[in-house]
Design a protein around this motif. Structure first.
Motif, PDB file in Angstrom:
ATOM      1  N   UNK A  13       0.724  -1.132   0.009  1.00 38.85           N
ATOM      2  CA  UNK A  13      -0.066  -0.037   0.017  1.00 38.85           C
ATOM      3  C   UNK A  13       0.785   1.250   0.182  1.00 38.85           C
ATOM      4  N   UNK A  14       0.983   1.894  -1.155  1.00 32.59           N
ATOM      5  CA  UNK A  14       1.839   3.135  -1.012  1.00 32.59           C
ATOM      6  C   UNK A  14       1.142   4.281  -0.856  1.00 32.59           C
ATOM      7  N   UNK A  15      -0.004   4.544  -0.832  1.00 33.84           N
ATOM      8  CA  UNK A  15      -0.929   5.749  -0.450  1.00 33.84           C
ATOM      9  C   UNK A  15      -0.808   5.936   0.839  1.00 33.84           C
ATOM     10  N   UNK A  16      -0.643   7.043   1.504  1.00 33.01           N
ATOM     11  CA  UNK A  16      -0.675   7.150   2.807  1.00 33.01           C
ATOM     12  C   UNK A  16      -2.008   7.647   3.602  1.00 33.01           C
ATOM     13  N   UNK A  17      -2.981   8.072   2.603  1.00 34.68           N
ATOM     14  CA  UNK A  17      -4.349   8.328   2.968  1.00 34.68           C
ATOM     15  C   UNK A  17      -5.332   7.508   1.963  1.00 34.68           C
ATOM     16  N   UNK A  18      -6.137   6.389   2.745  1.00 32.01           N
ATOM     17  CA  UNK A  18      -6.847   5.700   1.962  1.00 32.01           C
ATOM     18  C   UNK A  18      -8.264   5.431   2.682  1.00 32.01           C
ATOM     19  N   UNK A  78     -11.743   5.730   7.169  1.00 29.05           N
ATOM     20  CA  UNK A  78     -10.785   6.634   6.448  1.00 29.05           C
ATOM     21  C   UNK A  78      -9.264   6.179   7.464  1.00 29.05           C
ATOM     22  N   UNK A  79      -8.354   6.283   6.591  1.00 24.97           N
ATOM     23  CA  UNK A  79      -7.016   5.712   7.256  1.00 24.97           C
ATOM     24  C   UNK A  79      -6.160   6.894   6.878  1.00 24.97           C
ATOM     25  N   UNK A  80      -5.372   7.238   7.803  1.00 24.40           N
ATOM     26  CA  UNK A  80      -4.343   8.180   7.468  1.00 24.40           C
ATOM     27  C   UNK A  80      -3.050   7.594   8.089  1.00 24.40           C
ATOM     28  N   UNK A  81      -2.323   6.795   7.373  1.00 19.72           N
ATOM     29  CA  UNK A  81      -1.119   5.890   7.968  1.00 19.72           C
ATOM     30  C   UNK A  81      -0.147   6.707   8.438  1.00 19.72           C
ATOM     31  N   UNK A  82       0.193   7.979   8.081  1.00 19.86           N
ATOM     32  CA  UNK A  82       1.400   8.691   8.744  1.00 19.86           C
ATOM     33  C   UNK A  82       1.086   9.029  10.336  1.00 19.86           C
ATOM     34  N   UNK A  83      -0.467   9.101  10.385  1.00 17.06           N
ATOM     35  CA  UNK A  83      -0.742   9.297  11.811  1.00 17.06           C
ATOM     36  C   UNK A  83      -0.588   8.123  13.024  1.00 17.06           C
ATOM     37  N   UNK A 140     -18.300 -13.712  13.636  1.00 15.40           N
ATOM     38  CA  UNK A 140     -17.281 -12.567  13.330  1.00 15.40           C
ATOM     39  C   UNK A 140     -16.125 -13.215  12.739  1.00 15.40           C
ATOM     40  N   UNK A 141     -15.675 -12.420  11.516  1.00 15.66           N
ATOM     41  CA  UNK A 141     -14.722 -12.380  10.745  1.00 15.66           C
ATOM     42  C   UNK A 141     -13.535 -11.391  10.651  1.00 15.66           C
ATOM     43  N   UNK A 142     -12.335 -11.869  10.689  1.00 15.42           N
ATOM     44  CA  UNK A 142     -11.135 -10.834  10.406  1.00 15.42           C
ATOM     45  C   UNK A 142     -10.915 -11.196   8.914  1.00 15.42           C
ATOM     46  N   UNK A 143     -11.256  -9.963   8.272  1.00 13.25           N
ATOM     47  CA  UNK A 143     -11.189  -9.923   6.884  1.00 13.25           C
ATOM     48  C   UNK A 143      -9.741  -9.507   6.306  1.00 13.25           C
ATOM     49  N   UNK A 144      -9.012  -8.648   6.844  1.00 16.64           N
ATOM     50  CA  UNK A 144      -7.765  -8.344   6.294  1.00 16.64           C
ATOM     51  C   UNK A 144      -7.096  -7.338   7.292  1.00 16.64           C
ATOM     52  N   UNK A 145      -5.605  -7.039   7.051  1.00 13.34           N
ATOM     53  CA  UNK A 145      -5.102  -6.247   8.091  1.00 13.34           C
ATOM     54  C   UNK A 145      -3.957  -5.317   7.220  1.00 13.34           C
ATOM     55  N   UNK A 146      -3.822  -4.089   7.669  1.00 13.26           N
ATOM     56  CA  UNK A 146      -2.963  -3.217   7.355  1.00 13.26           C
ATOM     57  C   UNK A 146      -1.594  -3.644   8.141  1.00 13.26           C
ATOM     58  N   UNK A 147      -0.446  -3.749   7.562  1.00 12.23           N
ATOM     59  CA  UNK A 147       0.892  -4.138   8.649  1.00 12.23           C
ATOM     60  C   UNK A 147       1.943  -3.375   7.887  1.00 12.23           C
ATOM     61  N   UNK A 152       7.353   0.154   5.412  1.00 13.89           N
ATOM     62  CA  UNK A 152       6.211   0.599   4.678  1.00 13.89           C
ATOM     63  C   UNK A 152       5.070   0.001   5.113  1.00 13.89           C
ATOM     64  N   UNK A 153       3.888   0.206   4.306  1.00 12.18           N
ATOM     65  CA  UNK A 153       2.866  -0.831   4.641  1.00 12.18           C
ATOM     66  C   UNK A 153       2.506  -1.668   3.664  1.00 12.18           C
ATOM     67  N   UNK A 154       1.807  -2.887   3.947  1.00 13.91           N
ATOM     68  CA  UNK A 154       1.228  -3.687   3.156  1.00 13.91           C
ATOM     69  C   UNK A 154      -0.238  -3.959   3.579  1.00 13.91           C
ATOM     70  N   UNK A 155      -1.157  -4.730   2.780  1.00 16.77           N
ATOM     71  CA  UNK A 155      -2.404  -5.459   3.249  1.00 16.77           C
ATOM     72  C   UNK A 155      -2.283  -6.710   3.011  1.00 16.77           C
TER      73      UNK A 155
END
Length: 370
Positions: A13-18, A78-83, A140-147, A152-155
């Motif tokens: 995930x290259x964008x910081x705001x997604x 809304x995700x601001x990864x830099x924060x 309940x389901x865990x669908x995914x994770x940003x890590x 950097x960040x990946x999904x």
């Protein structure tokens, strides 16, 4: 169209705001919710504020925000990864069943149809998507994770089920769940129960509230007819809040101030401020200026609900604040000439009893935004 992930796969995930969106295709009889957890290296939340769900929609750092105007079958973050704080190594996104077990059985994720999670950039271009097409009977389901990965960040597409719903899932991440059966109060505990009173029980509450309000109608009529001043209006309102809505004197706090803003009332339940109130002269026509007065205090104090009233008209607003104060009408009730049972069912939501039913007013708000 973005990258399509298979279960277990990942992508950068290259964008910081997604935006992270979650959707499904069940009919309206099945209610579901999305939530997210900010997790440290130990696999736990650092504190309960790192758990984002319908009753706690944003982090203190401003890095994650749950949209409070969802559709029936979609939620969005809304995700601001830099924060995101450095000691948070991943953001976990989940979906859970909100419909309680009933005589027909226990609703589960297998009844949701296809479930998808996808990421969008600021231009709303899809970056990636994970479609989970086979689910069991988990609630309940865990669908995914940003890590984080090498700075950097990946999904990662996960698709892992949990049998016992949101409570069990939250507990597994270290969220302090407040047990309703435990009379001792736990500081900063998050109450997750979706076990709201039945329609029959709610109607009983509404009937009692209606009967109590009818005793005040002669006073309200006289106050409006005589153009009562704000002081006399508040004297009547004080008694209604205590005798009809069930708040104690200690829970009806007058003339509260924060950052130069003043609230006529702040209503509290168990030492938590839950509603900010603005009282106007009996019968005065309510305006946008009054709405701003009612909601601005709440926005700067973290209170999400505002009451604006002139004794005869009662308006409830949902408050949110990002760059500006955003106030949206949840419902408006007129007590004169008579108060209907249907309107009293709405007013129960802001009674002391209603505000102890976590998620009740939120569910009413959501129905308006579908």
């Amino acid at each position: 169209m973005g990258i399509e992930l298979k279960q277990g796969a990942n992508t950068a995930i290259l964008d910081q705001n997604i935006a992270i969106a979650i959707g499904w295709n069940a009919d309206a009889s099945l209610e579901a919710d999305a939530s997210a957890f900010l997790v440290n290296a130990a696999g736990k939340v650092r504190n309960d504020q790192d758990f984002i769900f319908y009753n706690q929609t944003q982090t203190s750092c401003g890095g994650l925000l749950l949209d409070t105007t969802p559709t029936h079958a979609q939620r969005s973050f809304r995700v601001a990864l830099e924060r995101i704080p450095e000691d948070v190594i991943k953001l976990v996104f989940t979906v859970t069943i909100a419909t309680a077990p009933n005589a027909e059985g226990c609703p589960h994720c297998g009844m949701m149809g296809n479930i998808s999670i996808w990421a969008l950039n600021q231009e709303e271009v899809e970056l990636m998507r994970f479609d989970l097409k086979t689910m069991g009977k988990e609630r309940a389901l865990i669908l995914g994770e940003l890590y984080r990965y090498q700075g950097a960040w990946k999904f990662r597409a996960v698709g892992q089920g949990y049998n016992n719903g949101l409570d069990a899932l939250a507990t597994s991440f270290g969220v302090n769940i407040q047990n309703a059966a435990n009379s001792s109060k736990k500081e900063n505990a998050v109450e997750l129960t979706n076990r709201l009173p039945s329609k029959r029980d709610w109607t009983k509450r509404a009937v009692k509230l209606q009967q109590a309000l009818q005793k005040f109608l002669p006073q309200i009529n006289a106050a409006v007819a005589n153009n009562a001043n704000e002081s006399n209006t508040r004297m009547i309102l004080d008694r209604i809040l205590l005798d009809v809505f069930g708040y104690s004197m200690e829970e009806v706090k007058a003339e509260q101030k924060i950052q130069g803003r003043k609230a006529d009332y702040v209503l509290a339940v168990d030492e938590e401020d839950v509603i900010v109130g603005e009282s106007k002269r009996a019968g005065l026509k309510l305006s946008e200026k009054h709405v701003f007065q009612a909601t601005s205090y709440g926005a700067y104090s973290g209170i999400r609900w505002a009451l604006l009233t002139n004794l005869s008209t009662w308006q409830i607003y949902h408050i949110s604040m990002q760059n500006i104060v955003d106030a949206n009408l949840v419902f408006s009730v007129n007590l004169l000439p008579e108060i209907s049972l249907e309107d009293c069912e709405k007013l129960v939501l802001i009674s002391r009893f209603g505000m102890t039913q976590k998620g009740a007013l939120e569910k009413c708000w959501r129905k308006l935004t579908h």
